[in-house]
Scaffold this motif. Structure first.
Motif, PDB file in Angstrom:
ATOM      1  N   LEU A  14       0.871  -1.089  -0.100  1.00 56.40           N
ATOM      2  CA  LEU A  14       0.062   0.162   0.123  1.00 56.40           C
ATOM      3  C   LEU A  14       0.931   1.271  -0.039  1.00 56.40           C
ATOM      4  O   LEU A  14       0.501   2.338  -0.623  1.00 56.40           O
ATOM      5  CB  LEU A  14      -0.878  -0.019   1.317  1.00 56.40           C
ATOM      6  N   PHE A  15       1.794   1.241   0.700  1.00 53.40           N
ATOM      7  CA  PHE A  15       2.901   2.336   0.815  1.00 53.40           C
ATOM      8  C   PHE A  15       3.372   2.807  -0.595  1.00 53.40           C
ATOM      9  O   PHE A  15       3.534   3.661  -0.866  1.00 53.40           O
ATOM     10  CB  PHE A  15       3.903   1.982   1.984  1.00 53.40           C
ATOM     11  N   ALA A  17       1.906   2.017  -3.322  1.00 52.89           N
ATOM     12  CA  ALA A  17       1.079   2.647  -4.194  1.00 52.89           C
ATOM     13  C   ALA A  17       0.940   3.894  -3.645  1.00 52.89           C
ATOM     14  O   ALA A  17       0.695   5.113  -4.663  1.00 52.89           O
ATOM     15  CB  ALA A  17      -0.362   2.033  -3.981  1.00 52.89           C
ATOM     16  N   ALA A  18       0.823   4.321  -2.488  1.00 51.53           N
ATOM     17  CA  ALA A  18       0.572   5.776  -2.002  1.00 51.53           C
ATOM     18  C   ALA A  18       1.722   6.682  -2.516  1.00 51.53           C
ATOM     19  O   ALA A  18       1.531   7.970  -2.949  1.00 51.53           O
ATOM     20  CB  ALA A  18       0.778   5.732  -0.288  1.00 51.53           C
ATOM     21  N   ILE A  19       3.049   6.096  -2.552  1.00 54.60           N
ATOM     22  CA  ILE A  19       4.212   7.182  -3.079  1.00 54.60           C
ATOM     23  C   ILE A  19       4.274   6.968  -4.468  1.00 54.60           C
ATOM     24  O   ILE A  19       4.923   7.850  -5.223  1.00 54.60           O
ATOM     25  CB  ILE A  19       5.314   6.896  -2.391  1.00 54.60           C
ATOM     26  N   SER A  20       3.319   6.409  -5.137  1.00 53.58           N
ATOM     27  CA  SER A  20       3.421   6.520  -6.663  1.00 53.58           C
ATOM     28  C   SER A  20       3.312   7.671  -7.429  1.00 53.58           C
ATOM     29  O   SER A  20       4.000   8.153  -8.313  1.00 53.58           O
ATOM     30  CB  SER A  20       2.468   5.358  -7.464  1.00 53.58           C
ATOM     31  N   SER A  21       2.346   8.650  -6.681  1.00 51.71           N
ATOM     32  CA  SER A  21       2.181   9.716  -7.221  1.00 51.71           C
ATOM     33  C   SER A  21       3.291  10.812  -7.232  1.00 51.71           C
ATOM     34  O   SER A  21       3.874  11.516  -8.031  1.00 51.71           O
ATOM     35  CB  SER A  21       0.984  10.412  -6.579  1.00 51.71           C
ATOM     36  N   ILE A  22       4.183  10.630  -6.013  1.00 48.57           N
ATOM     37  CA  ILE A  22       5.479  11.400  -5.955  1.00 48.57           C
ATOM     38  C   ILE A  22       6.458  10.824  -6.929  1.00 48.57           C
ATOM     39  O   ILE A  22       7.311  11.539  -7.467  1.00 48.57           O
ATOM     40  CB  ILE A  22       5.958  11.187  -4.310  1.00 48.57           C
TER      41      ILE A  22
END
Lengths: 291, 251, 283
Positions: A14-15, A17-22
């Motif tokens: 999940l982490f 996926a979460a930082i994918s935008s960064i």
């Protein structure tokens, strides 16, 4: 203990996926910079930003006309859109009866959902001839582009400003009515001042949308890479500059278009920083800071 | 008689606030224990500490021991999920999931790996019967649980809890959001369930405590003032504060 | 207008009509634009137009390859962006707590949402087309659109996950479900209506987007046979028809098709979401 490992694994996935935008932002930055910097290097930063000549066939890459063009077009569209949107927002938040709200809310959403290429098409077919007849010239002008953009950013400003007005505590209003103020006096003297940070955010987000718009502007603004003298002159926006020439650009020209992208990116980042500053300063949370 | 759960020198803090102070309590197996006290006395915090629900709150800190069958449930080697499987909980406001009645009861079973359809059906029926809800819902198991009345929802939550066959059931003011008739039904249910489960119930209703429980603990300002057999605590309280509370002088 | 010297009662009346006028103007603008496109576009509509191949660069014939291209790039965008967006939202809302990481991620998503579409187009060109060597194709275009749809889906998922009552989570955890089981079986189903709406918003963004695919997807007039073939989605076709003066009639038809597709998707999902909520909440 297998479960603990499972949970650990899930959390890490999940982490990621979460930082994918960064990660994506860094990739975008890297590639736009990578392709754009050689042009700024070759032309020189000053000549690139403040050069008034854009002529790829002569290897002249001054982006100032496009910066001015973008500012003119967005500035004028804000001039039209801000009063109209604020009136719509106040109307929705305070005045409209519920059945009118039920029509107007989806209307605003629908305006936001119309594809920009259709706005451009409509402008090209309907608005350009009207402007040509009324004001002379070709009809492709800053004014035409601004009018189309006005409609395009109306939903952004309206919905965020409406949220801002709605979020004001009911007591403020009651206090004002209690003193015998009319509805308009209450709106003018109590609601709008209290909603100002949110309204400013709304305007900046609208501004961001206007600066970033490509298709609608490219189809009606005339796209002449010269500093315009009046609102009836054609102009070329930064976005249009990229979209128009990328199809055939080679070598330094190709890089110069990416460099135009850098300028655009920077303008947007400045706006983002300003909105975040307002959020931070005034605790505004509406709109989530999304342009 | 055996002790099912025990708290030893339990202290709980939220940030700097000291919510529970040196709480020592023994819970008898297969009986009902009531926790009473004025609001804000820490009884809800205490019951939520017993199945580690407070772990969800960032500012929660604790010291001391909570034992389930002589095993410290806060031991770092203990799996919190396992603890909650063994210690079920029914909440103040009925909180069924926005799923069908069947899915609500089957949820825990499926979560714990039961996939045989027949077995699931059987177990759901058993649990709904045990929760005295079966007759009311047997024809509409596919309906959303959100369409049930408050009292039915709460019994559904009890069915959901007993479906996974816990050893202890914690009830945090389970009737506070219900009408008197639903409350009676739940109390009857508690009487039935105590033969199989160890039940701990938080209540602000002293009559309820006398009706349903064998043991009672009285909480005040985060401490246990007095605990023991319900009859004794209500008829001959040892502490002046207990007497004041049960005679309605404060709280 | 200086209202100071006008009595409050009269200024109240004037301003009230100004606000009403603004509201009506917004409705009027929508009606004019959509009405105009549909009225001008519907005559071009026929089965041959929708199911036909374009002839002579689109001056004659239909738009089937463009419809197929639109579906392809949109599907790729949604398939890539949805899991990323939803899982990111789950992480932020259920796992991360409030900290520096969350703030950074949020700022990242905000920035991503604010980047002009033409800049995405530039990136798609430099990264997918050139750097990864995918060339102008459905995949390059679809992936570029996925980046644009990501923040929309993520934001909508975040909001709807946030709106799921805490008591659902507690109920699940108290039964002995793990955090992930709780998220997967209780929180996400409860948040599904909002997430779906978000996905549709992201999808709509992908369907209508032009600038980002201008230099990533190519402009082929035939139906792409694989995701590595170039294609020409509807908005791009409309842009080319209109600005190169190929066929006004077919441009109107394409524009109408675009509006009808967007409207159709919005209406259908709204109905589906409504039904789901009804079933879920037992109303």
């Amino acid at each position: 203990m297998q479960r603990k490992w499972e949970e650990f694994f899930i959390e890490k996935s999940l982490f990621i996926a979460a930082i994918s935008s960064i990660i994506i932002i860094f990739l975008i930055l890297a590639f736009i910079w990578g392709e754009g910097l050689p042009a700024i290097d070759a032309v020189g930063f000053f000549n690139f930003i403040f050069g008034t000549e854009w002529s790829p066939s002569h290897d002249l890459y001054g982006v100032l006309p496009m910066i001015v063009g973008s500012l003119y077009i967005t500035g004028l569209s804000l001039l039209f859109a801000v009063p109209l949107s604020l009136c719509c927002a106040i109307f929705l938040a305070e005045i409209a009866p519920s059945n009118m709200r039920k029509i107007l809310k989806p209307t605003i959403q629908a305006l936001a959902g119309i594809p920009s290429v259709i706005y451009g098409f409509f402008g090209l077919i309907v608005l350009v001839p009207v402007i040509r007849e009324q004001f002379g010239g070709s009809g492709f002008s800053i004014l035409t582009a601004s009018l189309i953009l006005t409609v395009m950013i109306l939903p952004t400003i309206t919905s965020i400003a409406e949220d801002a007005i709605r979020s004001i505590p009911h007591e403020y209003k009651e206090a004002s009515f209690g003193l015998g103020a009319t509805q308009w006096q209450t709106i003018k003297n109590v609601l709008i001042p209290a909603a100002i940070p949110g309204i400013i955010t709304a305007i900046i987000l609208g501004l961001g949308r206007a600066i970033g718009e490509t298709m609608a502007v490219i189809m009606v603004a005339g796209n002449v890479a010269k500093i315009p003298n009046s609102i009836f002159d054609p102009a070329r926006a930064l976005t249009a500059n990229i979209a128009l020439e990328m199809g055939y650009a080679q070598g330094l020209h190709y890089n110069a278009l990416f460099a135009t992208g850098i300028v655009l990116f920077f303008l947007i980042v400045i706006l983002l920083v300003v909105t975040n500053y307002i959020h931070y300063k005034k605790g505004v949370t509406i709109g989530g800071g999304y342009l | 008689m055996k002790y099912k759960m025990e708290s030893i020198d339990l202290n709980v803090y939220f940030d700097e606030a000291h919510i529970l102070k040196d709480v020592n309590l023994k819970i008898h197996e297969k009986t009902v224990t009531s926790l009473i006290g004025p609001s804000g006395c820490g009884k809800s915090t205490f019951i939520r500490t017993l199945n580690r629900m407070n772990d969800l709150i960032d500012t929660f800190k604790m010291s001391g021991t909570v034992k389930l069958d002589d095993e410290d449930i806060y031991d770092s080697k203990v799996d919190v999920v396992e603890v909650r499987k063994r210690i079920g909980m029914v909440f103040q406001k009925p909180n069924p999931f926005p799923k069908s009645i069947f899915e609500n009861v089957a949820y825990g079973l499926k979560t714990h790996g039961m996939s045989n359809k027949e077995l699931l059906k059987e177990r759901v029926e058993e649990s709904l019967k045990a929760a005295a809800l079966w007759d009311e819902v047997k024809d509409k198991l596919d309906m959303s649980a959100m369409g049930l009345s408050g009292g039915q929802q709460q019994r559904l939550c009890i069915a959901r809890t007993i479906a996974v066959n816990p050893e202890v059931i914690l009830m945090d003011e389970p009737c506070s959001a219900l009408d008197p008739i639903s409350t009676t039904k739940i109390e009857d249910l508690i009487h039935k369930l105590k033969n199989e489960f160890t039940i701990i119930i938080v209540t602000h209703n002293m009559q309820q405590a006398t009706r349903v429980s064998k043991h009672t603990a009285f909480f005040l300002h985060g401490e246990i003032v007095e605990s023991g057999l319900t009859d004794k605590l209500f008829l001959e309280p040892e502490d002046k504060r207990t007497e004041d509370y049960i005679t309605g002088r404060f709280g | 207008m200086n209202l100071r010297f006008i009595s409050p009662k009269i200024s109240q009346k004037i301003m009230k009509s100004v606000f009403w006028a603004a509201g009506f103007l917004a409705i009027l603008i929508l009606l004019i634009i959509v009405g105009y496109i549909l009225i001008m576009g519907l005559p071009a509509f026929s089965l041959e137009f929708i199911l036909g191949d374009p002839i002579d660069s689109g001056a004659e014939g239909g738009i089937l390859p463009m419809i197929v291209s639109t579906i392809y790039v949109t599907l790729i965008a949604v398939i890539v962006a949805t899991p990323l967006g939803v899982l990111a939202a789950v992480y932020i809302e259920e796992y991360a707590g409030e900290g520096k990481i969350v703030k950074t991620i949020r700022f990242g998503a905000e920035t991503l949402a604010s980047i002009p579409s033409i800049v995405f187009g530039l990136f798609g060109l430099a990264f997918f087309v050139v750097f990864l060597g995918l060339g102008w194709c459905v995949l390059s275009g679809g992936l570029t659109l996925a980046l644009m749809a990501l923040p929309t889906i993520m934001r909508a998922s975040e909001v709807s996950i946030q709106a799921v009552p805490r008591s659902y989570r507690e109920g699940s955890l108290a039964i002995g479900a793990t955090k992930w089981q709780t998220v997967y079986k209780v929180v996400l189903p409860a948040a599904l209506p909002g997430i779906t709406t978000g996905i549709i918003l992201g999808m709509a963004r992908a369907i209508e987007e032009t600038a980002a695919i201008l230099y990533t997807v190519g402009a082929a007039l035939t139906i792409p046979e694989s995701i590595f073939d170039p294609a020409r989605p509807l908005p791009l076709h409309l842009y080319i028809l209109a600005t190169e003066g190929i066929s006004l009639e077919n441009a109107f038809g394409t524009a109408a098709a675009l509006i009808i597709i967007l409207l159709g998707i919005t209406i259908v999902t709204n109905i589906m979401v409504e039904r789901y909520i009804k079933r879920m909440m037992g109303r």
